[in-house]
Design a protein around this motif. Structure first.
Motif, mmCIF file in Angstrom:
data_model
loop_
_atom_site.group_PDB
_atom_site.id
_atom_site.type_symbol
_atom_site.label_atom_id
_atom_site.label_comp_id
_atom_site.label_asym_id
_atom_site.label_seq_id
_atom_site.Cartn_x
_atom_site.Cartn_y
_atom_site.Cartn_z
ATOM 1 N N PRO A 146 0.801 -1.228 0.000
ATOM 2 C CA PRO A 146 0.000 0.000 0.000
ATOM 3 C C PRO A 146 0.832 1.275 0.000
ATOM 4 O O PRO A 146 0.442 2.271 -0.596
ATOM 5 N N ARG A 147 1.980 1.288 0.635
ATOM 6 C CA ARG A 147 2.782 2.505 0.740
ATOM 7 C C ARG A 147 3.976 2.513 -0.202
ATOM 8 O O ARG A 147 4.836 3.390 -0.101
ATOM 9 N N TYR A 148 4.035 1.592 -1.098
ATOM 10 C CA TYR A 148 5.183 1.483 -1.996
ATOM 11 C C TYR A 148 5.305 2.712 -2.891
ATOM 12 O O TYR A 148 6.403 3.234 -3.114
ATOM 13 N N THR A 149 4.194 3.212 -3.389
ATOM 14 C CA THR A 149 4.229 4.357 -4.307
ATOM 15 C C THR A 149 4.597 5.656 -3.598
ATOM 16 O O THR A 149 4.871 6.655 -4.254
ATOM 17 N N ARG A 150 4.597 5.644 -2.260
ATOM 18 C CA ARG A 150 4.941 6.850 -1.510
ATOM 19 C C ARG A 150 6.415 6.910 -1.146
ATOM 20 O O ARG A 150 6.860 7.865 -0.509
ATOM 21 N N THR A 151 7.162 5.878 -1.515
ATOM 22 C CA THR A 151 8.575 5.826 -1.156
ATOM 23 C C THR A 151 9.437 6.221 -2.350
ATOM 24 O O THR A 151 9.023 6.133 -3.511
ATOM 25 N N TYR A 153 11.977 4.652 -3.317
ATOM 26 C CA TYR A 153 12.374 3.446 -4.051
ATOM 27 C C TYR A 153 11.454 3.193 -5.245
ATOM 28 O O TYR A 153 11.890 2.641 -6.254
ATOM 29 N N PHE A 154 10.208 3.570 -5.139
ATOM 30 C CA PHE A 154 9.285 3.378 -6.266
ATOM 31 C C PHE A 154 9.761 4.166 -7.475
ATOM 32 O O PHE A 154 9.827 3.640 -8.593
ATOM 33 N N TYR A 155 10.121 5.431 -7.282
ATOM 34 C CA TYR A 155 10.555 6.265 -8.405
ATOM 35 C C TYR A 155 11.896 5.802 -8.948
ATOM 36 O O TYR A 155 12.125 5.810 -10.163
ATOM 37 N N VAL A 209 20.586 1.728 -7.520
ATOM 38 C CA VAL A 209 19.639 1.859 -6.414
ATOM 39 C C VAL A 209 18.985 0.524 -6.134
ATOM 40 O O VAL A 209 18.702 0.178 -4.985
ATOM 41 N N ARG A 210 18.756 -0.231 -7.182
ATOM 42 C CA ARG A 210 18.176 -1.561 -6.992
ATOM 43 C C ARG A 210 19.135 -2.450 -6.211
ATOM 44 O O ARG A 210 18.694 -3.260 -5.391
ATOM 45 N N VAL A 211 20.428 -2.285 -6.454
ATOM 46 C CA VAL A 211 21.402 -3.069 -5.703
ATOM 47 C C VAL A 211 21.319 -2.721 -4.217
ATOM 48 O O VAL A 211 21.324 -3.600 -3.348
ATOM 49 N N LEU A 256 19.134 6.721 1.136
ATOM 50 C CA LEU A 256 18.650 7.467 -0.024
ATOM 51 C C LEU A 256 19.478 8.723 -0.262
ATOM 52 O O LEU A 256 19.753 9.092 -1.403
ATOM 53 N N GLN A 257 19.882 9.396 0.782
ATOM 54 C CA GLN A 257 20.683 10.603 0.617
ATOM 55 C C GLN A 257 22.036 10.279 -0.006
ATOM 56 O O GLN A 257 22.514 11.012 -0.885
ATOM 57 N N VAL A 258 22.655 9.185 0.435
ATOM 58 C CA VAL A 258 23.927 8.788 -0.161
ATOM 59 C C VAL A 258 23.747 8.438 -1.629
ATOM 60 O O VAL A 258 24.521 8.866 -2.503
#
Length: 815
Positions: A146-151, A153-155, A209-211, A256-258
């Motif tokens: 449910p919250r995947y699109t808000r992270t 990582y989704f983009y 990022v996937r890694v 994410l910042q790194v």
């Protein structure tokens, strides 16, 4: 009315990237603790307390039952649960990890390893498979998380998936054509095209990022599999492997910042950096222009210019991998079909058009160059850049997370784990963590421990649920809630002649009372019980929990079998031999009371206090004595009072009976009285040590019950320190009794006459037994003669001239 019932669930179970809870997560389960003994549902929210979601303690959040259904609607569907488990399964994680690495390095490996053009189709197929794998993963994630699109990582996943389009054949062909047209235009446009090519290569790095994401999932799976003992330390704190919502959020933010910082650096630097104008394409254009001018001079009549043009072309074949050259007039100066399409890839074949009068394509000379060597260098550079960025990302994430964990996350997690542990079981001993926190946080941790310890001591086990409920809910503290029905073995102790002691001891009475309480509490706690109330001169203690429930169920089972005439054999119940004796909860309660009665006589501090001149003058020879009563029954456990002041206690007829038994010790002369229900909890070994002295009922109309006592010698005194080691349940019953076996048998015979209503025979039997017992007591100082319960029975029968009343039913009311 009790507020909405709440259910505590981990934050990790309702957020993205987490395992969904079972389908019945919102439903409450009421645990039965014995037939007919637990009938009140535990309330987790009281009136006036909010049930709104709250992030707290160890990554846990409290949601109302209705809100859980809304938050987990998607995850509760069987298909969604299957999809979620599928995404986070080990095989899928490994496949996606391999696909990510392949999509990052496959093209550069193909070029650097000089793989033949006949294998390009296979590479394109693998790229297409990776593209569809990534796309399917994103789609399933959107459906089941449910919250995947808000992270973020989704983009990143979407960008990484779309970046694979640049590797597909038709996209590469378009880019190659665009590059060719730009090459023929000008040097500036060629430089811009080169930057574009480099930027497209950098876009690939978004897949890193996937890694990082897969690395995070793998680490989480390793944590859950290894648990808190993965380092081989059975006492490793759980917070290190099960971070809270704050810890996870901070770690993900740092990650994410790194990642964003590194990617922005790689993307922006090629765009803003100054590119040298002397690139490979410039040399190609200069070559074509030079040969064009020489050929024009040759056509104007200079033979040496023609030879020079052939010489330059021959040199270009060796040093610039010239594959084809055609002059403006159509003369082909050089052509190597093996270095031209379709024998080479389109991206390996670069065409340059130039000339002195190159106003149109027909007036330009054309040179084609085989660029495999340049592409191999670029691919090697890309592989090196990929390895460097991968090390930079993973190393940066690890280093920054380590620093943040040491100075921020770990101290906070410790506090969360501490509070969460206390909320889960307010009576449990709080674990000790290594002292590596900052000074301020260490002081805060110690303050929390002290507050928790004060709550444990001040409220006690009866307030366990009240503390836990207040910590689990939000809003203002409201300790008032529905009680809980439990079974308890109650013990009530009273200090004899306390009023006189208070008047004589004055300020020292607090020291006197606390010294007695210290002995009582330690004796009870060492034997599995707990202190509930301190009422000035009296102490209410209790035993409860699973051991008591099991013992009660065992006794009830035995009683039912005896009622139906069945043969009941239970090894624990039938063992009456000392060396094979296993103490029951009833035995432990009896042992604690024996221990405290002999310890108050042997305590040096108490002996010194009672030597107070004023006290000895009023009560010559005064020594500390405790009257005790033991009874078992149901009780309502909870907080009694208001928001201004509460007391965690038990409300039950059983507590009144225990108090009545203690009061009756003054009537019977013995210091310890036990009810029939408590007697049933004893093991056969202890049953043979206690003595039945009467049959009574608590109030008019109540069922009668047998009354028992333990004949502990009044001359026996043991120091509390010695008792802690030697007067435990395993040894306390080894002390000699204050009666002889012969007297015990004679008393039992007289008691039987008394209960049957034959009081004349009872009088003769009891008097003769007491006289003989007094004779024996002169030879044995451990015997207490005359026997006080015998005198109590004779006194009661003497009030009726030793004639039983007409309505005598074999029992009397407890005074």
């Amino acid at each position: 009315m009790v507020a909405k019932r709440t259910q505590v669930i981990p934050v990790s179970e309702i957020g993205a990237g987490s395992t969904p809870p079972p389908a019945d997560a919102p439903k409450a389960a009421v645990k039965a603790r014995g037939k007919g003994t637990w009938g009140v549902v535990r309330s987790t929210a009281a009136p006036g307390q909010s049930t709104a979601p709250r992030k707290s303690m160890g990554g846990r959040v409290v949601l109302a039952a209705g809100e859980i259904g809304k938050a987990l609607t998607k995850q509760q569907h069987p298909c969604a649960q299957f999809g979620f488990k599928f995404l986070e399964s080990a095989p899928v994680t490994i496949v996606m990890m391999l696909a990510t690495f392949w999509s990052l390095a496959a093209d550069d490996i193909r070029v650097a390893a000089e793989v033949g053009i006949e294998h390009d189709r296979n590479f394109m197929i693998t790229y297409s498979v990776c593209f569809f794998l990534f796309a399917i993963e994103v789609i399933i994630g959107v459906v089941v998380k449910p919250r995947y699109t808000r992270t973020a990582y989704f983009y990143f996943d979407v960008i990484a998936t779309l970046s694979l389009l640049t590797e597909l054949p038709w996209v590469i062909n378009i880019a190659a054509l665009t590059q060719s047209s730009q090459n023929a235009a000008s040097t500036n446009e060629a430089a811009s095209a080169a930057r574009t090519v480099r930027l497209l290569r950098v876009v690939r790095l978004v897949r890193l990022v996937r890694v990082v994401k897969l690395y995070k999932y793998a680490m989480q799976r390793g944590f859950h599999r290894a648990g808190p003992t993965r380092r081989g330390n059975a006492e490793a704190p759980d917070w290190k492997d099960n971070p809270s919502a704050v810890g996870r959020a901070l770690q993900e933010s740092i990650t994410l910042q790194v990642v964003v910082g590194v990617l922005l650096m790689l993307i922006v630097f090629p765009l803003i950096s100054v590119t040298e104008t002397r690139i490979g394409l410039d040399y190609d254009l200069e070559l074509v222009d030079q040969v064009d001018r020489l050929w024009r001079t040759h056509r104007d009549g200079s033979a040496s210019a023609g030879s020079a043009a052939y010489s330059v072309v021959k040199s270009a074949v060796d040093f610039q991998s010239l594959a084809y050259f055609e002059t403006y007039d159509g003369t082909v100066l050089f052509s190597d079909p093996l270095l031209q399409p379709p024998n080479v890839r389109a991206e390996e074949y670069a065409v340059a058009q130039a000339g002195a009068r190159c106003l149109s394509v027909a007036e330009c000379s054309v040179g084609a160059f085989f660029k495999r060597r340049d592409l191999m260098i670029q691919s090697e550079y890309s592989l090196g850049l990929l390895a460097f960025v991968l090390v930079l990302l993973v190393g940066g994430v690890m280093v920054f997370n380590r620093i943040a964990n040491k100075y921020c996350i770990a101290p906070i997690e410790k506090l969360f784990a501490l509070v969460n542990s206390f909320a889960k079981d307010p009576m449990a001993k709080l674990g000790n963590f290594e002292n590596d926190s900052l000074d301020e946080l260490y002081e805060l941790e110690q303050s929390i421990r002290k507050i928790a310890s004060l709550l444990q001591v001040g409220i006690g086990l009866a307030g366990k649920e009240t503390i836990a409920r207040c910590l689990r809910t939000t809003g203002d503290i409201n300790p008032i809630a529905v009680g809980i029905k439990v079974n308890c073995l109650f013990g009530f102790c009273d200090i004899r002649q306390f009023t006189d002691a208070t008047e004589c001891l004055q300020e020292q009475v607090m020291l006197f009372t606390n010294s007695v309480g210290h002995i009582v509490h330690h004796a009870v706690h060492d034997c599995g019980g707990f202190a509930n109330k301190n009422i000035g001169d009296a102490f209410l203690v209790a035993w409860t929990g699973d051991k008591l429930e099991r013992r009660i169920a065992q006794v009830q089972h035995s009683d039912r079998n005896k009622q139906i005439g069945a043969v009941f054999v239970d090894n624990e119940l039938e063992l009456a031999v000392r060396d094979k004796w296993a103490p029951t909860v009833g035995d432990l309660a009896m042992a604690s009371f024996i221990r405290l009665t002999i310890c108050v006589r042997g305590a040096t501090a108490l002996s010194e206090l009672v030597q107070n001149p004023a006290l000895q003058k009023r009560l010559p020879g005064y020594t500390v004595r405790l009257g005790c009563g033991l009874h078992v029954g149901w009780a309502i456990e909870g907080a009694l009072g208001t928001q201004k002041k509460i007391d965690a206690t038990y409300l039950s007829p059983a507590t009144n009976i225990a108090m009545g038994l203690e009061s009756a010790t003054k009537q019977y002369g013995n210091l310890l009285l036990v009810s029939q229900e408590t007697y049933k909890l004893f093991s056969p070994f202890v049953r043979q040590l206690v003595r039945k002295i009467d049959c009574v009922f608590a109030t008019a109309g109540a069922d009668p019950f047998d009354l028992y006592t333990y004949d502990c010698s009044t001359s026996l005194a043991v120091h509390p320190d010695e008792a802690k080691e030697k007067a435990m349940a395993e040894h306390v019953f080894d002390y000699p009794l204050a009666i002889t076996p012969a007297f015990r048998a004679a008393f039992a015979e007289g008691l039987e006459f008394y209960l049957q209503g034959n009081w004349a025979e009872a009088k003769l039997t009891l008097e003769m037994a007491n006289e003989q017992f007094a004779v024996n007591a002169k030879k044995n100082t451990t015997l207490d003669a005359p026997d006080k319960p015998t005198l109590a029975l004779l006194k009661f029968m003497g009030a009726s001239d030793f004639k039983a009343p007409a309505d005598w039913a074999g029992s009397r009311e407890l005074e």
